[in-house]
Design an enzyme around this catalytic site. Structure first.
Site, PDB file in Angstrom:
ATOM      1  N   HIS A 103      -2.018  -5.324   1.632  1.00 28.63           N
ATOM      2  CA  HIS A 103      -3.265  -6.071   1.434  1.00 28.63           C
ATOM      3  C   HIS A 103      -2.876  -7.487   1.053  1.00 28.63           C
ATOM      4  CE1 HIS A 103      -7.081  -7.503  -0.136  1.00 28.63           C
ATOM      5  NE2 HIS A 103      -6.373  -7.997  -1.149  1.00 28.63           N
ATOM      6  N   LYS A 163       0.828  -1.205   0.000  1.00 30.95           N
ATOM      7  CA  LYS A 163       0.000   0.000   0.000  1.00 30.95           C
ATOM      8  C   LYS A 163       0.871   1.268   0.000  1.00 30.95           C
ATOM      9  CE  LYS A 163      -3.880  -2.121   2.536  1.00 30.95           C
ATOM     10  NZ  LYS A 163      -4.841  -1.906   3.657  1.00 30.95           N
ATOM     11  N   GLU A 204      -9.151 -11.331  -7.342  1.00 34.12           N
ATOM     12  CA  GLU A 204      -8.304 -10.142  -7.156  1.00 34.12           C
ATOM     13  C   GLU A 204      -7.113 -10.148  -8.124  1.00 34.12           C
ATOM     14  OE1 GLU A 204      -7.404 -10.045  -2.954  1.00 34.12           O
ATOM     15  OE2 GLU A 204      -9.446  -9.402  -2.464  1.00 34.12           O
ATOM     16  N   TYR A 238     -12.662  -3.066  -2.676  1.00 39.32           N
ATOM     17  CA  TYR A 238     -13.187  -2.934  -1.311  1.00 39.32           C
ATOM     18  C   TYR A 238     -14.713  -2.845  -1.326  1.00 39.32           C
ATOM     19  CZ  TYR A 238      -8.461  -2.241   0.578  1.00 39.32           C
ATOM     20  OH  TYR A 238      -7.148  -2.425   0.974  1.00 39.32           O
ATOM     21  N   ASN A 263      -1.926   0.183   6.997  1.00 35.67           N
ATOM     22  CA  ASN A 263      -1.383  -1.072   7.533  1.00 35.67           C
ATOM     23  C   ASN A 263      -0.523  -1.837   6.530  1.00 35.67           C
ATOM     24  OD1 ASN A 263      -3.447  -1.840   5.916  1.00 35.67           O
ATOM     25  ND2 ASN A 263      -4.693  -2.808   7.515  1.00 35.67           N
TER      26      ASN A 263
HETATM   27  P1  IDP Z   1      -7.818  -6.793   5.761  1.00 33.31           P
HETATM   28  O1  IDP Z   1      -6.993  -5.809   4.969  1.00 33.31           O
HETATM   29  O2  IDP Z   1      -7.101  -7.241   7.016  1.00 33.31           O
HETATM   30  O3  IDP Z   1      -8.349  -7.938   4.940  1.00 33.31           O
HETATM   31  P2  IDP Z   1     -10.518  -5.631   5.664  1.00 33.31           P
HETATM   32  O4  IDP Z   1     -11.542  -5.728   6.747  1.00 33.31           O
HETATM   33  O5  IDP Z   1     -10.749  -6.370   4.402  1.00 33.31           O
HETATM   34  O6  IDP Z   1      -9.100  -6.010   6.334  1.00 33.31           O
HETATM   35  O7  IDP Z   1     -10.348  -4.081   5.349  1.00 33.31           O
HETATM   36  C1  IDP Z   1      -9.633  -3.645   4.229  1.00 33.31           C
HETATM   37  C2  IDP Z   1      -8.808  -2.445   4.621  1.00 33.31           C
HETATM   38  O8  IDP Z   1      -9.695  -1.379   5.016  1.00 33.31           O
HETATM   39  C3  IDP Z   1      -7.899  -2.653   5.834  1.00 33.31           C
HETATM   40  O9  IDP Z   1      -6.668  -3.266   5.498  1.00 33.31           O
HETATM   41  C4  IDP Z   1      -7.714  -1.234   6.317  1.00 33.31           C
HETATM   42  O10 IDP Z   1      -6.753  -0.529   5.538  1.00 33.31           O
HETATM   43  C5  IDP Z   1      -9.088  -0.634   6.058  1.00 33.31           C
HETATM   44  N1  IDP Z   1      -9.968  -0.720   7.242  1.00 33.31           N
HETATM   45  C6  IDP Z   1     -10.613  -1.799   7.716  1.00 33.31           C
HETATM   46  N2  IDP Z   1     -11.337  -1.516   8.816  1.00 33.31           N
HETATM   47  C7  IDP Z   1     -11.133  -0.193   9.055  1.00 33.31           C
HETATM   48  C8  IDP Z   1     -11.622   0.717  10.068  1.00 33.31           C
HETATM   49  O11 IDP Z   1     -12.381   0.355  10.978  1.00 33.31           O
HETATM   50  N3  IDP Z   1     -11.180   1.999   9.972  1.00 33.31           N
HETATM   51  C9  IDP Z   1     -10.349   2.431   8.998  1.00 33.31           C
HETATM   52  N4  IDP Z   1      -9.881   1.621   8.034  1.00 33.31           N
HETATM   53  C10 IDP Z   1     -10.259   0.314   8.049  1.00 33.31           C
HETATM   54 MG    MG Z   2      -9.762  -7.949   3.430  1.00 32.95          MG
END
Ligand code: IDP
Ligand code: MG
Length: 176
Positions: free
Chosen positions: A138, A32, A149, A72, A135
């Site tokens: 992905h 990212k 994907e 997303y 974070n």
């Molecule tokens: P993942 O990346 O661990 O699979 P997902 O729930 O699929 O997690 O969410 C995709 C991305 O959306 C996360 O990696 C993060 O960058 C963002 N995200 C998820 N939940 C939150 C939140 O509660 N606040 C802000 N960003 C979030």
């Molecule tokens: Mg995810």
């Protein structure tokens, strides 16, 4: 004699069973903007390589609202989606197709919990992230989603099916 034969048959069945349940998989990883901007491309890529995973495709790309709404889709209605989309467009990302036996779950485990503050030390997010959103990586969360994907981010000819010269030292003979 029949004892020897049945032992032989059991060994073959065991090997067949092992072979049948292990799958060579390709998964999608995005480095990212939080990774690219913090100049961690090499460091994170080398973690996957050191694990024994094979990089089958790799390219830098600028994401758009259109691809982010697809990628997303499960989060589009969430209040944080606009900020998430902005964070994913803040600079180019590096898309990688990563290949290995059971690669989807291996890479996902290496990635760690979504929130970097909750992620275990030793995982990528647990070692490099302090944020729920910024974070670093992905990673596809299932074999089915990995296929979807990969098709979203790569043309078929951008994923290379070359054989790793080290395969015999990364896996045992009955694992790949
Ligand atoms: P993942 O990346 O661990 O699979 P997902 O729930 O699929 O997690 O969410 C995709 C991305 O959306 C996360 O990696 C993060 O960058 C963002 N995200 C998820 N939940 C939150 C939140 O509660 N606040 C802000 N960003 C979030
Ligand atoms: Mg995810």
């Amino acid at each position: 004699m029949s004892n020897i034969l049945s032992k032989f048959a059991a060994e073959i069945l065991f090997k067949y069973h092992q072979r049948a349940k292990l799958s060579m998989e390709t998964t999608l990883v995005l480095l990212k903007p939080s990774c690219v901007q913090r100049q961690l491309i090499g460091e994170i890529t080398s973690r996957f390589e050191r694990r024994g995973l094979r990089i089958a495709g790799m390219k830098m790309m600028q994401l758009t609202d259109q691809i982010l709404r697809e990628h997303y889709a499960h989060l589009v209605e969430r209040p944080f989606f606009p900020a998430l989309a902005a964070s994913m467009k803040a600079s180019p990302v590096v898309a990688m197709a990563i290949c290995g036996v059971e690669a989807v779950q291996v890479v996902r485990a290496m990635t760690g919990f979504t929130n970097g503050r909750a992620a275990d030390p030793g995982t990528i997010r647990g070692d490099y992230a302090m944020s729920n959103q910024q974070n670093i990586v992905h990673a596809s969360d299932s074999v089915e989603n990995a296929a979807i994907e990969l098709a979203r981010f790569f043309k078929p000819e951008e994923i290379f099916d070359y054989k790793s010269a080290l395969q015999g030292f990364i896996y045992s003979i009955d694992e790949c």
